[in-house]
Write an enzyme that holds these catalytic residues in place. Structure first.
Site, PDB file in Angstrom:
ATOM      1  N   GLN A  98      -4.507  -6.821  -6.817  1.00  0.00           N
ATOM      2  CA  GLN A  98      -3.822  -6.127  -5.735  1.00  0.00           C
ATOM      3  C   GLN A  98      -4.376  -6.559  -4.386  1.00  0.00           C
ATOM      4  OE1 GLN A  98      -3.148  -1.713  -6.688  1.00  0.00           O
ATOM      5  NE2 GLN A  98      -4.815  -2.264  -8.087  1.00  0.00           N
ATOM      6  N   ASN A  99      -5.514  -7.238  -4.409  1.00  0.00           N
ATOM      7  CA  ASN A  99      -6.203  -7.595  -3.169  1.00  0.00           C
ATOM      8  C   ASN A  99      -5.558  -8.796  -2.490  1.00  0.00           C
ATOM      9  OD1 ASN A  99      -7.979  -5.541  -3.842  1.00  0.00           O
ATOM     10  ND2 ASN A  99      -9.397  -6.932  -4.869  1.00  0.00           N
ATOM     11  N   VAL A 100      -5.691  -8.845  -1.182  1.00  0.00           N
ATOM     12  CA  VAL A 100      -5.071  -9.914  -0.396  1.00  0.00           C
ATOM     13  C   VAL A 100      -6.115 -10.806   0.268  1.00  0.00           C
ATOM     14  CG1 VAL A 100      -2.973  -8.567   0.040  1.00  0.00           C
ATOM     15  CG2 VAL A 100      -4.892  -8.385   1.647  1.00  0.00           C
ATOM     16  N   ASP A 101      -7.381 -10.680  -0.184  1.00  0.00           N
ATOM     17  CA  ASP A 101      -8.496 -11.327   0.501  1.00  0.00           C
ATOM     18  C   ASP A 101      -8.823 -12.735   0.028  1.00  0.00           C
ATOM     19  OD1 ASP A 101      -9.858 -10.849  -1.975  1.00  0.00           O
ATOM     20  OD2 ASP A 101     -10.442  -8.862  -1.251  1.00  0.00           O
ATOM     21  N   HIS A 116       0.155  -8.446  -4.210  1.00  0.00           N
ATOM     22  CA  HIS A 116       0.495  -8.008  -2.848  1.00  0.00           C
ATOM     23  C   HIS A 116       0.439  -9.139  -1.825  1.00  0.00           C
ATOM     24  CE1 HIS A 116      -0.726  -3.700  -4.166  1.00  0.00           C
ATOM     25  NE2 HIS A 116       0.578  -3.875  -4.285  1.00  0.00           N
ATOM     26  N   CYS A 127      12.973 -18.451   9.244  1.00  0.00           N
ATOM     27  CA  CYS A 127      13.337 -19.567   8.369  1.00  0.00           C
ATOM     28  C   CYS A 127      12.534 -19.603   7.075  1.00  0.00           C
ATOM     29  CB  CYS A 127      13.192 -20.901   9.112  1.00  0.00           C
ATOM     30  SG  CYS A 127      11.470 -21.404   9.426  1.00  0.00           S
ATOM     31  N   CYS A 145       6.744 -19.628  14.891  1.00  0.00           N
ATOM     32  CA  CYS A 145       6.994 -20.744  13.979  1.00  0.00           C
ATOM     33  C   CYS A 145       7.251 -22.025  14.775  1.00  0.00           C
ATOM     34  CB  CYS A 145       8.192 -20.416  13.098  1.00  0.00           C
ATOM     35  SG  CYS A 145       8.701 -21.732  11.963  1.00  0.00           S
ATOM     36  N   CYS A 148      11.145 -23.199  13.961  1.00  0.00           N
ATOM     37  CA  CYS A 148      12.342 -22.536  14.486  1.00  0.00           C
ATOM     38  C   CYS A 148      12.048 -21.558  15.626  1.00  0.00           C
ATOM     39  CB  CYS A 148      13.082 -21.817  13.370  1.00  0.00           C
ATOM     40  SG  CYS A 148      12.278 -20.284  12.825  1.00  0.00           S
ATOM     41  N   ASN A 211     -15.123   1.150 -13.255  1.00  0.00           N
ATOM     42  CA  ASN A 211     -15.008   1.915 -12.019  1.00  0.00           C
ATOM     43  C   ASN A 211     -16.266   2.776 -11.855  1.00  0.00           C
ATOM     44  OD1 ASN A 211     -12.704   1.575 -10.315  1.00  0.00           O
ATOM     45  ND2 ASN A 211     -11.392   2.407 -11.917  1.00  0.00           N
TER      46      ASN A 211
END
Length: 244
Positions: A98-101, A116, A127, A145, A148, A211
């Site tokens: 789930q992490n975006v790091d 994610h 675009c 961008c 465009c 956990n």
């Protein structure tokens, strides 16, 4: 319990890991929710796609402060490296996160499904061109961008957006094939990601949960509960695996 978990992993046909904010906390990344969560300091609406579209510069200022000034300095911890080692030793087929790091990739994991999205990818809203964050000058906000002139946005899921493909499909496909499923640092509070562990359970997988405290999963689907921080638990687990 650690010996039992190690035996389950070793004997599994296909083991998959599912990670949440708890695995990255020990790298210095604050979780979004909870006592020291980012939502206690920042308004969550900053990360709503509709707010982003109407208050783009302000959203980018906060995004830069949190994600690129703070997150950009963090490094993988022992738990991330342990996951990469399990994969290298053919004891882990994939990581769903789930992490975006990007820390799983930084640690050396190869098969990672970023449910994610990722902060390392920047997407044009007009675009759909994609850039690496290293190609973008965040001193000028909002970034535009070069193809465009459209507004660029971090390649992560904002409130009001769908889970990106192929990450969604790949994640659920991995989940359905697993006979051993390791949960690390996720509490089951975020939908639709919280459906992934329950899907694994309904398809017959044995659930190993790591956990520091009980979660939404502990009393409902967990088979083996390792009540420790991610780095401590993975160190103990790797020691037990070496004995087998």
């Amino acid at each position: 319990m650690y010996a039992k978990a190690a035996q389950r992993i070793k004997s599994s046909r296909r083991c998959v890991a599912f990670t949440g904010a708890g695995i990255s906390v020990e790298s210095g990344i604050s979780p979004f929710r909870g006592k020291n969560g980012l939502w206690n300091k920042y308004d969550p609406q900053i990360f709503d796609i509709h707010y982003f579209n109407t208050h783009t510069k302000h959203s980018w200022e906060v995004i830069r402060e949190i994600f690129y000034d703070l997150f950009g300095k963090v490094r993988p911890n022992a738990a991330h490296y342990a996951m990469a080692e399990l994969e290298a030793n053919n004891m882990l087929s994939a990581v769903i996160t789930q992490n975006v790091d990007n820390l799983h990739y930084d640690a050396g994991s190869i098969i990672v499904h970023e449910f994610h999205g990722s902060l390392k990818t920047i997407i044009c809203l007009s675009c759909r061109a994609k850039y690496k964050i290293s190609e973008i000058d965040l001193n000028i906000l909002p970034p535009k961008c070069e193809k465009c002139g459209g507004i660029l946005k971090p390649g992560v899921v904002f409130f009001g957006e769908d889970i990106p493909e192929p990450a969604r499909t790949n994640s659920f496909n991995e989940t359905k094939k697993a006979d051993c499923f390791i949960l690390i640092g996720t509490t089951g509070m975020v939908a639709p990601a919280n459906m992934i562990p329950t899907t694994a359970k309904s398809n017959g997988a044995k659930i190993i949960e790591i956990n520091p405290c009980v979660s939404e999963y502990t009393s409902s689907i967990t088979d083996i509960f390792l009540e420790d921080k991610a780095t401590i638990a993975m160190e103990k687990l790797m020691e037990e695996l070496e004995k087998i």
